[in-house]
Design an enzyme around this catalytic site. Structure first.
Site, PDB file in Angstrom:
ATOM      1  N   PHE A 125     -11.009  -2.984   3.849  1.00  0.00           N
ATOM      2  CA  PHE A 125     -10.383  -2.779   5.032  1.00  0.00           C
ATOM      3  C   PHE A 125      -9.141  -2.777   4.921  1.00  0.00           C
ATOM      4  O   PHE A 125      -8.849  -4.115   3.964  1.00  0.00           O
ATOM      5  CB  PHE A 125     -11.136  -4.067   5.702  1.00  0.00           C
ATOM      6  CG  PHE A 125     -10.315  -3.071   7.309  1.00  0.00           C
ATOM      7  CD1 PHE A 125     -11.174  -2.056   7.922  1.00  0.00           C
ATOM      8  CD2 PHE A 125      -8.903  -4.130   7.945  1.00  0.00           C
ATOM      9  CE1 PHE A 125     -10.868  -2.286   9.196  1.00  0.00           C
ATOM     10  CE2 PHE A 125      -8.432  -2.936   8.717  1.00  0.00           C
ATOM     11  CZ  PHE A 125      -9.782  -2.519   9.483  1.00  0.00           C
ATOM     12  N   ASP A 129      -3.686  -6.683  -1.149  1.00  0.00           N
ATOM     13  CA  ASP A 129      -3.314  -7.152   0.727  1.00  0.00           C
ATOM     14  C   ASP A 129      -3.536  -8.193   1.052  1.00  0.00           C
ATOM     15  O   ASP A 129      -4.915  -8.636   1.101  1.00  0.00           O
ATOM     16  CB  ASP A 129      -4.209  -5.886   0.686  1.00  0.00           C
ATOM     17  CG  ASP A 129      -4.251  -6.460   2.394  1.00  0.00           C
ATOM     18  OD1 ASP A 129      -3.354  -6.699   2.515  1.00  0.00           O
ATOM     19  OD2 ASP A 129      -4.761  -4.920   2.663  1.00  0.00           O
ATOM     20  N   LYS A 166       0.531  -9.628   9.330  1.00  0.00           N
ATOM     21  CA  LYS A 166       0.370 -10.714  10.587  1.00  0.00           C
ATOM     22  C   LYS A 166       0.697 -11.449  10.714  1.00  0.00           C
ATOM     23  O   LYS A 166       1.698 -11.635  11.606  1.00  0.00           O
ATOM     24  CB  LYS A 166      -1.760 -10.682  10.376  1.00  0.00           C
ATOM     25  CG  LYS A 166      -2.192  -9.735  10.292  1.00  0.00           C
ATOM     26  CD  LYS A 166      -4.167  -9.828  10.093  1.00  0.00           C
ATOM     27  CE  LYS A 166      -5.747  -8.462   9.790  1.00  0.00           C
ATOM     28  NZ  LYS A 166      -5.349  -7.778  11.089  1.00  0.00           N
TER      29      LYS A 166
HETATM   30  N1  PXG Z   1      -4.910  -4.938   5.416  1.00  0.00           N
HETATM   31  C1  PXG Z   1      -5.891  -6.167   5.828  1.00  0.00           C
HETATM   32  C2  PXG Z   1      -6.581  -6.888   4.971  1.00  0.00           C
HETATM   33  C3  PXG Z   1      -6.820  -6.480   7.148  1.00  0.00           C
HETATM   34  O1  PXG Z   1      -7.463  -7.625   7.188  1.00  0.00           O
HETATM   35  C4  PXG Z   1      -4.843  -4.745   7.904  1.00  0.00           C
HETATM   36  C5  PXG Z   1      -4.566  -4.515   6.159  1.00  0.00           C
HETATM   37  C6  PXG Z   1      -3.814  -3.810   8.445  1.00  0.00           C
HETATM   38  O2  PXG Z   1      -3.581  -4.105   9.302  1.00  0.00           O
HETATM   39  P1  PXG Z   1      -2.806  -3.873  11.021  1.00  0.00           P
HETATM   40  O3  PXG Z   1      -1.819  -4.512  11.995  1.00  0.00           O
HETATM   41  O4  PXG Z   1      -2.782  -2.806  10.241  1.00  0.00           O
HETATM   42  O5  PXG Z   1      -4.397  -3.608  11.915  1.00  0.00           O
HETATM   43  C7  PXG Z   1      -6.077  -5.728   7.902  1.00  0.00           C
HETATM   44  C8  PXG Z   1      -6.350  -5.477   9.558  1.00  0.00           C
HETATM   45  C9  PXG Z   1      -8.737  -4.188  14.011  1.00  0.00           C
HETATM   46  C10 PXG Z   1      -8.895  -5.098  13.121  1.00  0.00           C
HETATM   47  O6  PXG Z   1      -8.585  -3.928  15.012  1.00  0.00           O
HETATM   48  C11 PXG Z   1      -7.785  -5.078  12.080  1.00  0.00           C
HETATM   49  C12 PXG Z   1      -8.193  -6.487  10.856  1.00  0.00           C
HETATM   50  C13 PXG Z   1      -8.904  -7.139  11.136  1.00  0.00           C
HETATM   51  C14 PXG Z   1      -9.632  -7.430  12.142  1.00  0.00           C
HETATM   52  C15 PXG Z   1      -9.522  -6.175  13.066  1.00  0.00           C
HETATM   53  O7  PXG Z   1      -8.302  -2.895  13.363  1.00  0.00           O
HETATM   54  N2  PXG Z   1      -7.854  -6.571  10.439  1.00  0.00           N
END
Ligand code: PXG
Length: 398
Positions: free
Chosen positions: A140, A225, A254
């Site tokens: 992810f 990441d 984050k």
């Molecule tokens: N890389 C990792 C490892 C993540 O956990 C992202 C990239 C993307 O980050 P942004 O700020 O674009 O969301 C994540 C995000 C959701 C959601 O609601 C996103 C994450 C975890 C849980 C839910 O899309 N992680």
């Protein structure tokens, strides 16, 4: 307005791209939140690690308000007085030469992809438009069209094609598969050092280091990441530190924004991030003074409050206790630091059901994949609050 009215309004006016627990939060302090009806909950999710410092950390709040009074945005057409200190402090903190700031995690991942491609063409000598990036099964990295291109979860892709060429998938951190997938056109390996959304999947022991070494020997960038795992969450500053791997490209997000601003960043050496020229890439809000001021403070708090160490100690003790919970529901407790997954046996039913029950018990957490319940409290959580959480989990899952 009460909880029900809020939920009705949200259902009526917002796109249904989420199915949250129906709790409507109005206030937060430390690891605790309060809903619109005055009920209190322990936040055992902390916005997927974005709230590593908890809600309303006094130092974050202070710098946020103070900076908001001074200056919030210039765009990168002009310099601002927070940007230089931010760049100096974050590159020193990460032991990297250069930083490229963005806002959300997905933007930082996109930036890393563009970095690897541009580096491939200008430094490595890959033929135009032939660059390949290797990603892992069950990853992810965000939600943009390019990023969902290499998702292996059908729901993230269905209905969103056509996709971006140039990506290959291997099993998670499988050194043999990596070696086989690399060609003369490979510019990077993009990997989460622990898969968060994939179900708190741990890297096979030694695999980060082995994959890093393979990347080195083929002149392929190892891109970590650490958006969810970085900044103390796993008991070290970065999850790659557990195997003494220093990525070529480090991706942060984050918690970097202190839980109040979206702040993300890509960090690398001069040879790598030096490939960008003015106009190649950017973002209106990237490097904004408010985000920079907050991020500078976030990094200081991480060090001053020794939060990596705290996550290591609290996490180890908490996981050990979770492993003592008997009964037929829990299959495995795994994780590092305060990034913890509780995998349930299939016959126990989906993890989501238990998140609802735990919410009624006053504790907020979230399922990841069908059978895994994720616990990731703020790193500032008090030990007595973790004891309280343990009692709730034992009651619901025991
Ligand atoms: N890389 C990792 C490892 C993540 O956990 C992202 C990239 C993307 O980050 P942004 O700020 O674009 O969301 C994540 C995000 C959701 C959601 O609601 C996103 C994450 C975890 C849980 C839910 O899309 N992680």
């Amino acid at each position: 307005m009460d909880t029900q009215k809020h939920n009705e309004m949200i259902d009526r006016y917002s796109a249904r791209n989420y199915a949250p627990l129906p709790v409507v939060i109005a206030k937060g302090q430390g690891a605790w939140v309060e809903d619109v009806d005055g009920r209190r909950y322990l936040d055992m999710l902390s916005a997927y690690s974005a709230l590593n410092f908890g809600h309303n950390h006094p130092r974050v709040l202070e710098v946020f308000i103070e900076q908001a009074r001074q200056l919030t945005l210039t765009s990168r057409a002009f310099q601002n007085d927070q940007f230089g200190p931010f760049c100096k402090e974050i590159t020193e903190f990460c032991a990297m030469d250069l930083v490229l700031p963005m806002n959300t995690g997905a933007e930082a991942v996109e930036t890393a992809i563009k970095t690897a491609r541009k580096w491939g063409y200008t430094i490595k000598g890959v033929e135009p438009d032939q660059a390949e990036i290797i990603c892992c099964d069950n990853n992810f990295h965000g939600r943009t069209v390019t990023i969902v291109t290499f998702s292996t979860d059908p729901q993230f892709r269905d209905g969103f094609g056509p996709f971006t060429p140039g990506f290959k998938i291997i099993p998670y951190l499988d050194p043999k598969a990596l070696e086989q997938a690399i060609t003369k056109n490979t510019v990077g390996l993009l990997v989460e050092p622990i898969q968060g959304e994939g179900g708190i999947v741990m890297p096979p022991p030694g695999s980060l280091k082995r994959c890093y070494d393979i990347c080195r020997s083929h002149n392929v960038l190892f891109m970590a990441d650490e958006i969810q795992t970085g900044l103390g969450r796993t008991g070290r500053v970065f999850a790659c530190d557990h195997e003494d791997v220093k990525p070529d490209v480090l991706i942060l997000g984050k918690a970097l924004g202190g839980g109040v601003m979206p702040v993300s960043a890509v960090l690398a050496s001069k040879d790598i991030l030096g490939v960008f020229n003015p106009g190649d890439h950017g973002s209106t809000f990237g490097g904004n003074p408010l985000g920079c001021a907050v991020a500078r403070t976030a990094l200081k708090i991480l060090t001053d409050e020794n939060l990596s160490q705290r996550a290591a100690e609290l996490g180890e003790a908490f996981m050990a206790r979770l492993r003592t919970i008997g009964g037929s529901k829990i299959k495995e407790v795994r994780g590092r630091g305060l990034l913890i997954g509780i995998e349930l046996h299939t016959q126990a039913g989906p993890a989501k059901t238990y998140c609802k029950t735990l919410k009624d018990e006053g504790m907020l957490c979230k399922d990841t994949v069908e059978q895994v319940l994720r616990l990731a409290p703020p790193l500032v959580i008090e030990p007595k609050d973790l004891d309280w959480a343990f009692e709730r989990v034992a009651k619901v899952l025991g």
